[in-house]
Enzyme design. Structure first.
Site, PDB file in Angstrom:
ATOM      1  N   MET A  30       8.211   4.625   5.773  1.00  0.00           N
ATOM      2  CA  MET A  30       8.419   3.261   5.269  1.00  0.00           C
ATOM      3  C   MET A  30       9.697   3.172   4.439  1.00  0.00           C
ATOM      4  O   MET A  30      10.394   2.165   4.469  1.00  0.00           O
ATOM      5  CB  MET A  30       7.212   2.789   4.449  1.00  0.00           C
ATOM      6  CG  MET A  30       5.956   2.601   5.286  1.00  0.00           C
ATOM      7  SD  MET A  30       6.167   1.532   6.730  1.00  0.00           S
ATOM      8  CE  MET A  30       6.662   0.007   5.978  1.00  0.00           C
ATOM      9  N   GLU A  31      10.009   4.239   3.730  1.00  0.00           N
ATOM     10  CA  GLU A  31      11.230   4.252   2.929  1.00  0.00           C
ATOM     11  C   GLU A  31      12.468   4.213   3.823  1.00  0.00           C
ATOM     12  O   GLU A  31      13.442   3.510   3.532  1.00  0.00           O
ATOM     13  CB  GLU A  31      11.250   5.477   2.009  1.00  0.00           C
ATOM     14  CG  GLU A  31      10.283   5.382   0.844  1.00  0.00           C
ATOM     15  CD  GLU A  31       8.795   5.504   1.204  1.00  0.00           C
ATOM     16  OE1 GLU A  31       7.960   5.198   0.342  1.00  0.00           O
ATOM     17  OE2 GLU A  31       8.462   5.909   2.347  1.00  0.00           O
ATOM     18  N   ASP A  86      24.823 -10.404   4.352  1.00  0.00           N
ATOM     19  CA  ASP A  86      25.253 -11.129   3.153  1.00  0.00           C
ATOM     20  C   ASP A  86      26.744 -10.958   2.890  1.00  0.00           C
ATOM     21  O   ASP A  86      27.429 -11.912   2.527  1.00  0.00           O
ATOM     22  CB  ASP A  86      24.451 -10.654   1.939  1.00  0.00           C
ATOM     23  CG  ASP A  86      24.840 -11.401   0.677  1.00  0.00           C
ATOM     24  OD1 ASP A  86      24.806 -12.654   0.692  1.00  0.00           O
ATOM     25  OD2 ASP A  86      25.180 -10.737  -0.313  1.00  0.00           O
ATOM     26  N   MET A  97       0.798  -1.226   0.000  1.00  0.00           N
ATOM     27  CA  MET A  97       0.000   0.000   0.000  1.00  0.00           C
ATOM     28  C   MET A  97       0.834   1.282   0.000  1.00  0.00           C
ATOM     29  O   MET A  97       0.297   2.383   0.136  1.00  0.00           O
ATOM     30  CB  MET A  97      -0.962   0.014   1.192  1.00  0.00           C
ATOM     31  CG  MET A  97      -1.938  -1.135   1.197  1.00  0.00           C
ATOM     32  SD  MET A  97      -2.882  -1.217  -0.330  1.00  0.00           S
ATOM     33  CE  MET A  97      -3.703  -2.781  -0.106  1.00  0.00           C
ATOM     34  N   CYS A  98       2.149   1.169  -0.149  1.00  0.00           N
ATOM     35  CA  CYS A  98       3.001   2.358  -0.226  1.00  0.00           C
ATOM     36  C   CYS A  98       2.885   2.993  -1.605  1.00  0.00           C
ATOM     37  O   CYS A  98       2.862   2.298  -2.623  1.00  0.00           O
ATOM     38  CB  CYS A  98       4.463   1.989   0.037  1.00  0.00           C
ATOM     39  SG  CYS A  98       4.844   1.759   1.758  1.00  0.00           S
TER      40      CYS A  98
END
Length: 160
Positions: A115-116, A130, A75-76
């Site tokens: 959110m970003e 990683d 929903m972003c």
């Protein structure tokens, strides 16, 4: 179901219409902690990781993730991000070391960039893992949180 902002009259998900919201300068700062061994810290400090500097690659991954948050979080809204910056700080802890990753994301728009910022630090932490997993498979990605946000109708927020 219509009392929920992200559900339509038929009870199905929808993206909220933000076109009527005022455009303001917005920013958000998020933080993530990554805990790891002293052995890994020594390898990083002595530039002995075969993959190279994990922080530089993590920063690039975080910037890319901030720009693509709308592809990951349903929903972003796609946002024209105008700035993403990071700080990385190593800190000695009882069981080794931790890396504190902060990301600041900014834009001028009609929806926020929380959110970003959260996605940016999360992707940076995963990339750090990683890059370093050959030396330390017990790396722990810990708490991720929003530190602050500015702009918008709800005003500013800073963690207490």
């Amino acid at each position: 179901m219509s009392e929920f902002s992200h559900w339509n009259e038929e009870g199905r998900p929808k993206m909220v219409d933000i076109s009527a919201k005022n455009e303001t300068k917005r920013s958000a700062i998020a933080r993530c902690y990554v805990q790891f061994s002293s052995e890994l810290y020594d390898a990083i400090e002595q530039q002995q990781l075969k993959k190279g500097d994990p922080v530089q690659v993590a920063q690039i991954a975080g910037i890319m993730a901030a720009k693509r948050t709308h592809d990951l979080i349903p929903m972003c809204h796609p946002i024209a991000i105008q700035g993403v910056d990071f700080t990385f700080q190593y800190e000695k802890v009882e069981s080794g070391y931790q890396l504190i990753i902060d990301a600041c994301v900014s834009c001028k728009g009609n929806t926020g960039v929380e959110m970003e910022a959260l996605t940016a630090v999360s992707a940076a932490a995963l990339t750090f893992y990683d890059m370093c997993k050959a030396v330390d498979k017990a790396i722990v990605i810990k708490e991720t949180k929003l530190l602050s946000k500015t702009g918008g109708k709800n005003g500013d927020y800073t963690i207490a």
